[in-house]
Each structure stands twice: as C-alpha cells, then as structure tokens.
Design a protein around this motif. Sequence first.
Motif, PDB file in Angstrom:
ATOM      1  N   UNK A 144       0.268  45.244  74.480  1.00 15.85           N
ATOM      2  CA  UNK A 144       0.661  44.746  73.365  1.00 15.85           C
ATOM      3  C   UNK A 144       1.319  46.063  72.659  1.00 15.85           C
ATOM      4  N   UNK A 145       0.548  47.090  72.027  1.00 14.89           N
ATOM      5  CA  UNK A 145       0.983  47.930  71.257  1.00 14.89           C
ATOM      6  C   UNK A 145       0.124  49.187  71.583  1.00 14.89           C
ATOM      7  N   UNK A 146       0.049  50.163  70.339  1.00 18.86           N
ATOM      8  CA  UNK A 146      -0.524  51.475  70.599  1.00 18.86           C
ATOM      9  C   UNK A 146      -2.012  51.451  71.023  1.00 18.86           C
ATOM     10  N   UNK A 147      -2.779  50.489  70.321  1.00 23.22           N
ATOM     11  CA  UNK A 147      -4.321  50.781  70.789  1.00 23.22           C
ATOM     12  C   UNK A 147      -4.439  50.201  72.128  1.00 23.22           C
ATOM     13  N   UNK A 148      -3.672  49.123  72.478  1.00 23.95           N
ATOM     14  CA  UNK A 148      -3.685  48.515  73.916  1.00 23.95           C
ATOM     15  C   UNK A 148      -3.234  49.572  74.883  1.00 23.95           C
ATOM     16  N   UNK A 352      12.371  41.957  65.896  1.00 27.57           N
ATOM     17  CA  UNK A 352      12.806  42.329  67.442  1.00 27.57           C
ATOM     18  C   UNK A 352      11.751  42.888  67.986  1.00 27.57           C
ATOM     19  N   UNK A 353      10.791  43.444  67.623  1.00 28.01           N
ATOM     20  CA  UNK A 353       9.588  44.247  68.276  1.00 28.01           C
ATOM     21  C   UNK A 353       8.708  42.957  68.727  1.00 28.01           C
ATOM     22  N   UNK A 382       7.828  52.549  71.028  1.00 28.71           N
ATOM     23  CA  UNK A 382       6.594  53.105  70.693  1.00 28.71           C
ATOM     24  C   UNK A 382       6.851  54.065  69.440  1.00 28.71           C
ATOM     25  N   UNK A 383       8.174  54.496  69.212  1.00 27.60           N
ATOM     26  CA  UNK A 383       7.902  55.257  67.727  1.00 27.60           C
ATOM     27  C   UNK A 383       7.825  54.439  66.779  1.00 27.60           C
ATOM     28  N   UNK A 384       8.145  53.172  66.862  1.00 31.39           N
ATOM     29  CA  UNK A 384       7.495  52.188  65.798  1.00 31.39           C
ATOM     30  C   UNK A 384       6.091  52.084  65.821  1.00 31.39           C
TER      31      UNK A 384
END
Length: 392
Positions: A144-148, A352-353, A382-384
């Motif tokens: 998904x994102x950062x924590x994942x 879009x993310x 990843x920057x977002x």
Amino acid sequence: MGLLFAQFAAYHIDRCEAVGRRLAERAEVLAVEVATSSDTYAWEASGQTAAARKLVLFPGSNYDAIAWPRRLWAQFRALRRCDLVLIGIGYNEPDVIALSWLLRLWGVRVAVLSESKFDDKPRRAGFELLKAAALAPYSAAIVGASRHRAYFRFLGFRRRPVLPGYDSIGVARIRAMGERQLAPAGKPFAQRNFAYVGRFVDKKNLTELVEAFALYRAAAGAEARRLVLIGSGVEEAAIRARAAALGVADAIDFPGFLRADEVAQRLAESLALVLPSLEEQWGLVVNEALAFGLPVIASSAVGSADVLVRNLVNGYICEPGQPHSLAAALLAMGADEARWTAMVAASHARAWLGDTDRLADAVDVLLDPGNAEAQARIEAFWRDAACKSGLG
C-alpha cells in the motif's frame, strides 16, 4: 504474467485491466480467480476482462468450501507457465505457501500483494519469524504505502523490491459510476453532508463516530449537517441505539447496503468521507472519495492516510478514541466553503496516487527495471507517502 486472487470484485478487474493495458503487445496477462464466491465477501460475480485473459478455476463454487489441496493443484497448473505471478491471497494459507515454493522451484518469479502493516494488531516475535519464512520464496512485494513498506522491510525484504500500487482502484470507472459529478461541481456546498461507507463492525468505530457527531451537532447548531452511514452489519442495532440515546437519531441516515453505482453517486454529492476506524489496513473507499475530489476525515489507523490524506491539506487525521478531536474536524470541514474548496483541489491533485496505473507501474519495473518513466512515478509516490516511522 499472472495475477491470482481468491475472488474477484470490481477492484480486482480494475487491477487486471490496468496491468493488461500496460503490457499490451509485450506480454499476455492471465487473471486467475479461484472461485466465484466466498464466506467472507458477498460480491456479485465479476465480469470479463478486455485487456487480460480471465480464468475462473472453480466457477460457481465457494472458495472456502474447496479443499486446499484442490486449490493448490488448480492454481499451479494455471500459473506454472508464467514468467511472473502476483499473488493476492493471504500468504499464510497452506495452499499459497506451497504454491509460492512450487512456482519458485519451477522457475517462476512470485510477488506478494499485501496491505498488512505493523500496527494492525499486536505482534508476537515467534509468529513474525514464521511469516518471514513463509515469505522467503517471494522475489518482491507490492504493498500500500509507507507503513506497509516498513512492515515488509521488517519481515525480511531488505534487498528485495517493495513497491507501491496494490491498494488501487480504477479512478475512471468510479467517476463514471458517479456520473462524473466531481466536486466542487454538482450539489452546492451548503447542501452536502458527511458520509461513511463500509461494514458496520466493531473495528470501524462507528459508535464513536456517532458520539463525535452529537458533539458536532451541539457546536454547529442550526448549521449542522447530516451524517449518512452507508452499509450494514452486526453493529447496526448498537449504532442506532447510541444515536437515539444521544438525541441525534433523526440527523443520521441509514440507507443500508447499496450497489456500487449507488455508493458512487452518494459519495459524489457528499461533503467529505469520514472513516474513524480502530483498525484499517488500507480503506479503498478513501481512493473512491478522492476520485470525486472529496476531502477525507480519517483516523490515524487508516493505512491509506499515509499517502492519500494530508492533514489540514485535503482533510483531517484524528486519533481513534478521541471523539472531541473527530467532532472538531467535522465542525471545521463544514464551516468554511473556501477551506473546503481548497481541500477539494488538493484531493483531486492526489487522486492519481490511488489509481490502478500505480500497480501497472510496479509490474513494469519488475519486468523491466530500466523503465525510467515507471520508476520516476514510483519515486514520486514514495515522496508523497513520506514515511513517518523512518523505517521505509
């Protein structure tokens, strides 16, 4: 290449279609659905895919009623000729553990699709070691994102790629179902209400939402908006009882379980999505809200908040267990049209993310590590999704 899911919903079709379109004329995409139904999800039978070849291993059957050795053999036969297989079934399932090793030994690369993160529930060291062992045959993870990503680094993916894009939807499809009524167009600001979409179960924290809504109504007075709770579940009676006890039952709408197009139309005319969950690995309804440009009020437990919601920019992130904080967010969201319009613009900019093209980017990079365009979009993602934990 192949994509494997236990049961298809419209989201899975979106993902298969996006990958198929991206790889058109470069590779055939095989979309494998194990069974038509399951004990967990009451989704309608999915349709065909135009950009991928769809294969249902046990048409008309319930996934949970099929013995795992039968599932294993059917999955292996269908996928053994692929170069790369994305597995979207829990890596703890016995047939999936065996399948990942068999495919790897057969020379097929396998990537895990997962939205798990460390804070979903209490973790035990021994069990986490077993998970790491079960994940050993996978050459990559799409999450998904950062924590994942941080969680999969913890599980041993130090050098193996961990890419974003799994938790995505077809933004264009969602907008079409909502008749392309994108905020701030459509229903005027003053006529919009707060919306929740999902199951009525304990982890969604809906009784606390009702408590926060009562506090909000007391503060907002005559300008207070309504709350629309879309869905159904075992907690509905408790939610209604709490609303009655707090004197806000007549300000809350319960339209019940709605079809996907009806949900989209309700979202399109809402002020903001509210998702106060105590536990939420991702929350695809946040992707849907952003497709219409809606701001989001989410708890910090919601995984999609890592990238799709920016506090004070396109919504508010509140700590679960703090109804006064949630009430303050409701009050701020509904009080200032200029602030709301700015948040709408920010949600449009982030939509879009959460689109399935992000999954296609991940597949592109796995098949062609030199693909500069896809790699650049992943780096922008990843920057977002700037990792708060520092473990990314």
